[in-house]
Design a protein around this motif. Sequence first.
Motif, mmCIF file in Angstrom:
data_model
loop_
_atom_site.group_PDB
_atom_site.id
_atom_site.type_symbol
_atom_site.label_atom_id
_atom_site.label_comp_id
_atom_site.label_asym_id
_atom_site.label_seq_id
_atom_site.Cartn_x
_atom_site.Cartn_y
_atom_site.Cartn_z
ATOM 1 N N MET A 1 0.844 -1.201 0.000
ATOM 2 C CA MET A 1 0.000 0.000 0.000
ATOM 3 C C MET A 1 0.874 1.243 0.000
ATOM 4 S SD MET A 1 -3.339 0.672 2.348
ATOM 5 C CE MET A 1 -4.396 -0.278 1.336
ATOM 6 N N ASN A 2 0.423 2.252 -0.702
ATOM 7 C CA ASN A 2 1.039 3.576 -0.692
ATOM 8 C C ASN A 2 1.413 3.935 0.748
ATOM 9 O OD1 ASN A 2 1.224 6.402 -0.438
ATOM 10 N ND2 ASN A 2 -0.463 6.799 -1.838
ATOM 11 N N GLU A 3 2.682 4.302 0.980
ATOM 12 C CA GLU A 3 3.151 4.446 2.370
ATOM 13 C C GLU A 3 2.466 5.591 3.111
ATOM 14 O OE1 GLU A 3 7.000 4.919 1.064
ATOM 15 O OE2 GLU A 3 6.955 7.094 0.947
ATOM 16 N N LYS A 4 1.799 6.472 2.375
ATOM 17 C CA LYS A 4 1.138 7.579 3.061
ATOM 18 C C LYS A 4 -0.199 7.130 3.658
ATOM 19 C CE LYS A 4 3.441 11.362 0.853
ATOM 20 N NZ LYS A 4 3.413 11.466 -0.614
ATOM 21 N N ILE A 5 -0.678 5.949 3.240
ATOM 22 C CA ILE A 5 -1.927 5.434 3.784
ATOM 23 C C ILE A 5 -1.577 4.340 4.769
ATOM 24 C CG2 ILE A 5 -4.091 4.336 3.213
ATOM 25 C CD1 ILE A 5 -4.268 6.338 1.339
ATOM 26 N N LYS A 6 -1.997 4.539 6.031
ATOM 27 C CA LYS A 6 -1.611 3.539 7.015
ATOM 28 C C LYS A 6 -2.748 2.563 7.282
ATOM 29 C CE LYS A 6 0.498 2.895 11.467
ATOM 30 N NZ LYS A 6 1.064 3.475 12.657
ATOM 31 N N LYS A 7 -2.475 1.310 7.006
ATOM 32 C CA LYS A 7 -3.455 0.265 7.243
ATOM 33 C C LYS A 7 -3.256 -0.248 8.667
ATOM 34 C CE LYS A 7 -5.418 -3.382 4.444
ATOM 35 N NZ LYS A 7 -5.089 -4.794 4.461
ATOM 36 N N VAL A 8 -4.349 -0.428 9.399
ATOM 37 C CA VAL A 8 -4.218 -0.983 10.753
ATOM 38 C C VAL A 8 -5.117 -2.195 10.881
ATOM 39 C CG1 VAL A 8 -3.595 1.208 11.828
ATOM 40 C CG2 VAL A 8 -5.984 0.534 11.699
ATOM 41 N N ASP A 9 -5.025 -2.835 12.017
ATOM 42 C CA ASP A 9 -5.686 -4.128 12.147
ATOM 43 C C ASP A 9 -6.320 -4.322 13.516
ATOM 44 O OD1 ASP A 9 -4.750 -7.571 11.732
ATOM 45 O OD2 ASP A 9 -6.494 -6.472 11.013
ATOM 46 N N TYR A 10 -7.119 -3.362 13.957
ATOM 47 C CA TYR A 10 -7.765 -3.534 15.260
ATOM 48 C C TYR A 10 -9.085 -4.256 15.134
ATOM 49 C CZ TYR A 10 -4.355 -0.163 16.948
ATOM 50 O OH TYR A 10 -3.203 0.478 17.260
ATOM 51 N N ILE A 11 -9.885 -3.830 14.169
ATOM 52 C CA ILE A 11 -11.246 -4.355 14.073
ATOM 53 C C ILE A 11 -11.258 -5.810 13.629
ATOM 54 C CG2 ILE A 11 -13.444 -4.124 12.850
ATOM 55 C CD1 ILE A 11 -13.200 -1.809 14.594
ATOM 56 N N PHE A 12 -10.504 -6.102 12.583
ATOM 57 C CA PHE A 12 -10.616 -7.430 11.986
ATOM 58 C C PHE A 12 -9.623 -8.448 12.537
ATOM 59 C CE2 PHE A 12 -13.928 -6.334 9.242
ATOM 60 C CZ PHE A 12 -13.696 -5.057 8.743
ATOM 61 N N SER A 13 -8.755 -8.034 13.423
ATOM 62 C CA SER A 13 -7.758 -8.964 13.953
ATOM 63 C C SER A 13 -8.473 -10.082 14.690
ATOM 64 C CB SER A 13 -6.820 -8.240 14.917
ATOM 65 O OG SER A 13 -7.540 -7.717 16.003
ATOM 66 N N LYS A 14 -8.015 -11.310 14.430
ATOM 67 C CA LYS A 14 -8.652 -12.452 15.073
ATOM 68 C C LYS A 14 -7.774 -13.015 16.179
ATOM 69 C CE LYS A 14 -11.912 -13.002 11.627
ATOM 70 N NZ LYS A 14 -12.652 -13.826 10.728
ATOM 71 N N ASP A 15 -6.784 -12.223 16.546
ATOM 72 C CA ASP A 15 -5.823 -12.739 17.511
ATOM 73 C C ASP A 15 -6.216 -12.430 18.948
ATOM 74 O OD1 ASP A 15 -3.335 -10.063 17.719
ATOM 75 O OD2 ASP A 15 -5.517 -10.021 17.545
ATOM 76 N N CYS A 16 -7.436 -11.902 19.143
ATOM 77 C CA CYS A 16 -7.808 -11.587 20.513
ATOM 78 C C CYS A 16 -9.182 -12.160 20.811
ATOM 79 C CB CYS A 16 -7.807 -10.081 20.747
ATOM 80 S SG CYS A 16 -8.876 -9.192 19.626
ATOM 81 N N ASP A 17 -9.418 -12.397 22.071
ATOM 82 C CA ASP A 17 -10.645 -13.021 22.504
ATOM 83 C C ASP A 17 -11.556 -11.940 23.082
ATOM 84 O OD1 ASP A 17 -11.355 -15.891 24.614
ATOM 85 O OD2 ASP A 17 -12.648 -14.466 23.591
ATOM 86 N N SER A 18 -12.653 -11.665 22.404
ATOM 87 C CA SER A 18 -13.525 -10.576 22.866
ATOM 88 C C SER A 18 -14.124 -10.885 24.231
ATOM 89 C CB SER A 18 -14.615 -10.250 21.855
ATOM 90 O OG SER A 18 -14.930 -11.329 21.054
ATOM 91 N N LYS A 245 -4.777 12.430 3.403
ATOM 92 C CA LYS A 245 -5.156 13.356 2.340
ATOM 93 C C LYS A 245 -5.919 12.577 1.276
ATOM 94 C CE LYS A 245 -1.335 15.533 1.011
ATOM 95 N NZ LYS A 245 -0.418 16.561 0.460
ATOM 96 N N LEU A 246 -6.922 13.199 0.712
ATOM 97 C CA LEU A 246 -7.709 12.511 -0.311
ATOM 98 C C LEU A 246 -6.836 12.157 -1.520
ATOM 99 C CD1 LEU A 246 -10.416 11.365 -1.135
ATOM 100 C CD2 LEU A 246 -11.085 13.634 -1.922
ATOM 101 N N SER A 247 -5.851 12.997 -1.816
ATOM 102 C CA SER A 247 -4.973 12.705 -2.961
ATOM 103 C C SER A 247 -4.199 11.408 -2.737
ATOM 104 C CB SER A 247 -4.006 13.857 -3.227
ATOM 105 O OG SER A 247 -3.395 14.282 -2.036
ATOM 106 N N ASP A 248 -3.788 11.155 -1.511
ATOM 107 C CA ASP A 248 -3.080 9.902 -1.221
ATOM 108 C C ASP A 248 -4.035 8.720 -1.360
ATOM 109 O OD1 ASP A 248 -1.141 11.492 1.407
ATOM 110 O OD2 ASP A 248 -0.672 11.181 -0.716
#
Lengths: 386, 70
Positions: A1-18, A245-248
């Motif tokens: 991914m374009n380095e200016k857009i940061k992808k994170v993984d809180y919502i979909f991470s399956k490594d935690c037990d709700s 930024k929307l351009s990114d």
Amino acid sequence: MNEKIKKVDYIFSKDCDSKDILAKAIKRDKDDFIQELINSGLRGRGGAGFPTGLKWKYAKDSQSDEKYVICNADEGEPGTFKDRVILQEVPCKVFAGMALCGHIIGAKKGYVYLRWEYVSMKEDLQNKIDEMNIEFKSINLDFSIEIRMGSGAYVCGEETALIESMEGKRGEPRNKPPFPAASGFKNKPTIINNVETLTYALMIARIGASEFKALGTEDSAGSKVFSVSGDTDKPGVYELELGMKLSDFVDEFGDGDTKAVQVGGASGFCVPRRKFNDTIIGFEGIPTGGSMMLFNSHRSMYKVLHNYLDFFNEESCAECTPCRVGCQQLIKGIEAVKSGQKAPRYLDELVKLSETMQIASKCGLGQSVSNAFKSIVDEFKEEIMY
Amino acid sequence: MKGKDEIMETIQDILHIKVGETSHDNMFTLLETNDIGWSDKEPSMLINNKAYTELTSEKVTEIIKSYLNK
């Protein structure tokens, strides 16, 4: 991914037990957790962006023997499908988030108001809810969840219209104040939170306010799930840091010929190419409930606007005159200009009408029509006229 | 944006009805709807409670025929 857009993984991470996160969170001091939620800067992820911690605090502080938690799964904004994916992928996080809210504010009953179009998901969700209801009992949490189906009305995504629908009435918005946190479902204190908001509230119990606040910006803390569609090779759901930024964004998701991006669906803003670089995706710029739709140069912005106005005409509950008549006149108006029946300067009158709707409409539906109307008419005037 | 018009035409051809009408055997009524939550996989449709996505003329023909043959 374009380095200016940061992808994170809180919502979909399956490594935690709700269930685990919930069990720990309910042992904390309630006011302490509310402060953490406030400090995190989490704002509603359905589009309206009210500070979540404050909302929970108001509901907690409201005196009542009965209180409710409602998960707003009425996802109806065109181009938004992220709640569907959250419910499909990590439903237990949503339900645990609801239970956490219930525990904090003092509610024993939770409802998932699920848009009717997602009825095919009901059985699986019910199975997971049954599991979680047992789990809540096992950690001595007096809270249970039930599903309520919507009936296919966009306006029922508005929290007070949703409550009316749940009470068996036509989905028409109420006047605010009073706000649901004080007087909501059955006139009792009610928290209505979007699917994604509840999931983040649970995740903040896990990671803490500082880690969440370290992402995003001052006004737009944290990350958000976006649903991307339209003229893109990468349609789908993405959890990204807020404040880009929307351009990114267009660099990453556009097809090389992006003419405009509709940020926030039909009730959002249309941003033309010349403004991509100056537009921030976030509350300080242009916020969105998640919907990001890209249009390339082959698309007729007249058709796009007409489509949105058609949508509002159909979905307006028609109770208040500014919205009911305003929506009708706006669509008739642009058709008349297009066909030459009205002169192009009539568009200025229509813009003024949309501004009146913004001030005078009873709820967010009528109040938002001018967002798309003005932005498309201003930036693509020639396409609307000819 | 993704070819809904072609799908509508295909359905109208197979069932011999226009939008808003019900087929002769009362099995199908064709209606247009707003966004049903699958914008990343359009064109999409609901037949009763079931969602079908990424439709093409061929796919939708197969789907409808599978209902007619039941």
